[in-house]
Scaffold this active site. Structure first.
Site, short mmCIF file in Angstrom:
data_model
loop_
_atom_site.label_atom_id
_atom_site.label_comp_id
_atom_site.label_asym_id
_atom_site.label_seq_id
_atom_site.Cartn_x
_atom_site.Cartn_y
_atom_site.Cartn_z
N GLY A 16 0.79 -1.22 0.00
CA GLY A 16 0.00 0.00 0.00
C GLY A 16 0.82 1.28 0.00
O GLY A 16 0.30 2.35 -0.26
N ASP A 65 12.48 3.42 -5.51
CA ASP A 65 11.57 2.29 -5.43
C ASP A 65 12.32 0.97 -5.50
O ASP A 65 11.81 -0.02 -6.01
CB ASP A 65 10.47 2.33 -6.52
CG ASP A 65 9.45 1.21 -6.35
OD1 ASP A 65 9.18 0.83 -5.21
OD2 ASP A 65 8.94 0.70 -7.37
N ASN A 109 12.12 -9.19 -9.70
CA ASN A 109 10.91 -8.74 -9.02
C ASN A 109 10.21 -9.93 -8.36
O ASN A 109 10.86 -10.80 -7.79
CB ASN A 109 10.03 -7.98 -10.03
CG ASN A 109 9.08 -7.02 -9.35
OD1 ASN A 109 8.30 -7.39 -8.51
ND2 ASN A 109 9.15 -5.76 -9.73
#
Ligand code: HEC
Length: 695
Positions: free
Chosen positions: A182, A306, A394
């Site tokens: 989130g 990020d 990832n």
């Protein structure tokens, strides 16, 4: 004969999942995300490099729940459990695919705006007769593995809390641990919470970043971490969610938490005076009984791109300089492969697996990166940074095979332009849950990555820190999750729609299966009724086009559970590729001002699922080929009334009539452009939406 076939399944079922049944660690079961030992490795050898040519489809199970199912199944005592969409969990007899039970946890109606950025369930966990699953609405649920009845369900987040769960839970010693995502959408402070498996009672919680100091710190670790933050970071939440991977270490009775990126991404906003910002981008070791901090290793001090340490964490023993060492291995987003001593948390070695430019290396003594200062986009200067927020690695699971000594990493080589946002950093604020809280700006004209984004499967030797071999993958994110076996096999699907077996030692392709859609989820290997099976979920969940000759289509691809065994004889029904071209509406005179408004709404709210520039990659319908936006009433009932919420299409009740009209004009404008230039696909398109898997 007939009686036997009837009785056997009943016995197997009874033995299976009565409370007290522990998953077996000999390869028969695959009880959690990382398999039996966190390495996505199976010791089974019935299927091996000598006979894999005879591997065939044993059965398939169509998934029609809407949305996606990029999910890792688990298997215990011959029963396969998997999740799909946002809230469906099913148990199938692994030997024939027969459905034993199905639970709809009804999370979409409660998810509200959270559905706008989050994907479905990525994994489950089994322990002691129960299946554990987290859902987007923030709940953790225990399901009786035998009956499918919900034993308990607890809320792991606060009221009106923007946290959501998409990652798998981890189980150990009577506990179940869950994190959340989130932080890319809202000011969120990450934590993990442990619950009692039997009752759902909360046992402990560990925050991954410090909160407002005036409220006092929860523990010494938070007081220590707060010294590495500046300004009023807590107003931005800080981030650091544990949204994907953890690993349980029975030898040290520790749980390792893979901690994510900062919120917002740009450190200058959340911590203007600099600082390492613990525990962002770290692996944090906690005592599994008490949740107390033991050690941490931070892969990116002062994270500002990020980058993430939320990728899967693998545990083994390696002989390094003649000495056996208990190690933890990770390939986080930042492009380096880390081998860490898990007794102490100290770095043993690190080396980049793809070309990176944010650091020239990692200093083994201090454990810190040797950074390139320009990569921090200082003083308003743009920087092209490799890797991108996609990461060099990832969520597609890597795997480790102790026999070959190799780690298999689905990897990517791609860059992104970083620059401070146009508005002054001090006035930067979060916009109503619509905007990814990146805090970076639009790339200046002409500043672009210098090479085309590519992807590949890398076999890496963790002892020598060298590549053993690599296989190119299709498109910019073409390699799926991996699993490897003692039969010298490596299983991996890819974006071209092939599910492959390679020789684990050499990378030689040995077998392939046409799955009729991309296979990006991670496979699992287990036994059912004495026979070895391989299962994987097939389906393309690329929001944007990824540069395939032909992208997958949401409406024509079939999501499926595919299960393989030696001499499997099942076949998928044949498919003819159906063309779904963009639709024009000659009667509509496009108003450029309306289309511009629509483009802005689309970029902020829709492209994360329907694709950058409205070019779909298969995660959601191709809106240029859909009749729905052309018909105002249906368009409104989808967007305002939430007609398709249960199928994974969020409600956008706040959109005004003008905005809907804008969307209609924008979509037809794009349809005309695409029709005019059929090659309007833009692989490597740099839109923050859809790129990030920080969920
Ligand atoms: C979280 C992902 C997500 C977001 C964000 C999203 N959608 Fe969707 N959308 C979907 C999915 C999935 C479906 C398909 C549901 C189904 O199976 O029927 C869908 C279906 C639709 C449909 C129906 C298309 C058809 O032909 O059936 C329309 C129209 C649509 N979306 C418009 C939009 C618009 C406009 C926005 C932005 C305001 C948006 N969507 C944002 C996931 C998303």
């Amino acid at each position: 004969m007939r009686l036997r076939t009837l009785i056997l399944p009943a016995i197997a079922l009874l033995a299976a999942c009565t409370p007290g049944h522990q998953a077996r660690r000999d390869g028969r079961d695959w009880p959690g995300y990382g398999g039996i030992d966190e390495n996505h490795y199976s010791p089974l050898t019935e299927i091996n490099d000598g006979n894999v040519g005879k591997l065939g489809l044993a059965w398939s199970h169509d998934i029609n729940d809407g949305g996606s199912a990029l999910s890792a199944p688990i298997a215990v005592n011959g029963i396969l459990y998997f999740a799909s969409g946002y809230d469906h969990v099913r148990a199938l007899d692994a030997s024939n695919g027969r459905e034993l039970w199905h639970v709809d946890l009804k999370a979409t109606q409660k998810a509200g705006r959270k559905m706008r950025g989050a994907w479905g369930i990525r994994g489950l966990a089994y322990d002691d007769g129960q299946i554990f699953v987290g859902t987007i609405d923030g709940r953790l649920t225990a399901i009786n593995a035998r009956t499918g009845h919900v034993a308990w369900s607890v809320m792991t987040i606060g009221k009106d809390d923007e946290r959501y769960i998409s990652g798998a839970p981890w189980t150990f010693r009577g506990k179940v641990l869950i994190g959340h995502g989130g932080a890319d959408f809202a000011p969120i402070r990450g934590y993990v919470t442990a619950y009692d498996q039997a009752t759902g009672k909360q046992l402990w919680r560990f925050h991954t970043v410090p909160g407002d100091p005036t409220l006092g710190f929860e523990n010494k670790a938070m007081a220590m971490a707060a010294k590495t933050w500046t300004g009023q970071w807590w107003k931005y939440g800080g981030g650091g969610t544990a949204w994907n991977a953890m690993a349980y270490d029975p030898k040290y009775n520790r749980i390792y938490i893979g901690v994510g990126n900062g919120s917002p991404w740009n450190r200058k906003i959340r911590s203007p005076g600099g600082g390492d910002n613990l525990f962002l981008c770290s692996i944090v070791a906690l005592d599994a009984d008490t949740g107390e901090y033991v050690w941490h290793y931070q892969t990116n001090p002062g994270e500002t791109w990020d980058f993430n340490s939320a990728m899967d964490i693998e545990l083994t023993q390696l002989t390094i300089d003649g000495k056996p060492r208990d190690v933890l291995m990770q390939a986080p987003k930042n492009g380096f492969f880390y081998v860490i001593d898990r007794a102490t948390g100290k770095l043993i070695s690190a080396r980049n697996i793809v070309p990176v430019n944010w650091a020239s290396g990692i200093d083994v003594k201090s454990g810190r990166p040797i950074e390139n200062p320009a990569a921090r986009y200082p003083g308003g200067k743009a920087a092209v940074v490799y890797p991108s927020p996609f990461g060099a690695h990832n969520i597609e699971a890597m795997s480790f095979n102790p026999q070959s000594g190799l780690v298999y990493i689905p990897a990517m080589d791609q860059g992104r332009v970083y620059i401070d946002p146009a508005e002054p950093l001090a006035t930067w604020r979060h916009l109503d849950g619509q905007r990814i809280s990146v805090g970076t700006g639009a790339p200046p004209p002409g500043v672009v990555p210098d090479r085309k984004a590519t992807s590949f499967l890398i076999a890496w030797n963790p002892v020598t820190q060298r590549e053993a071999w690599r296989i190119p993958m299709p498109g910019l994110r073409g390699g799926g999750g991996t699993a490897t076996t003692a039969g010298n096999l490596l299983f991996q699907g890819n974006a071209s729609g092939k599910f492959m077996a390679y020789a684990a030692n050499s990378g030689k392709p040995l077998w392939s299966f046409d799955a009729q859609t991309a296979v990006m989820a991670q496979p699992i290997i287990y036994r059912a009724r004495g026979k070895e099976y391989v299962t994987v979920i097939a389906g393309a969940r690329f929001p944007s086009a990824i540069g395939l000759p032909r992208e997958w289509n949401y409406r024509t691809q079939q999501w499926r559970v595919l299960t393989f065994a030696l001499d499997g004889r099942a076949a998928l029904p044949p498919v003819e590729p159906v063309d779904m071209p963009a639709i024009d509406d000659a009667a509509l005179a496009i108003d450029p001002a309306k289309a511009t408004l629509g483009a802005a709404v689309f970029g902020q709210r829709c492209s994360i699922c329907h694709g950058a520039n409205a070019v779909s990659g298969g995660a959601a319908p191709d809106l240029l080929a859909s009749g729905v936006p052309m018909e105002r009433e249906s368009f409104e009932s989808v967007l305002h009334d939430g007609m398709l919420v249960e199928r994974g299409m969020p409600r956008f009740e706040e959109l005004t009539g003008d905005e809907l009209t804008g969307l209609q004009h924008y979509l037809r404008q794009r349809a005309r452009e695409v029709l005019a230039a059929q090659a309007a696909r833009q692989p490597g398109d740099q839109t923050d939406r859809g790129l990030n898997e920080g969920q």
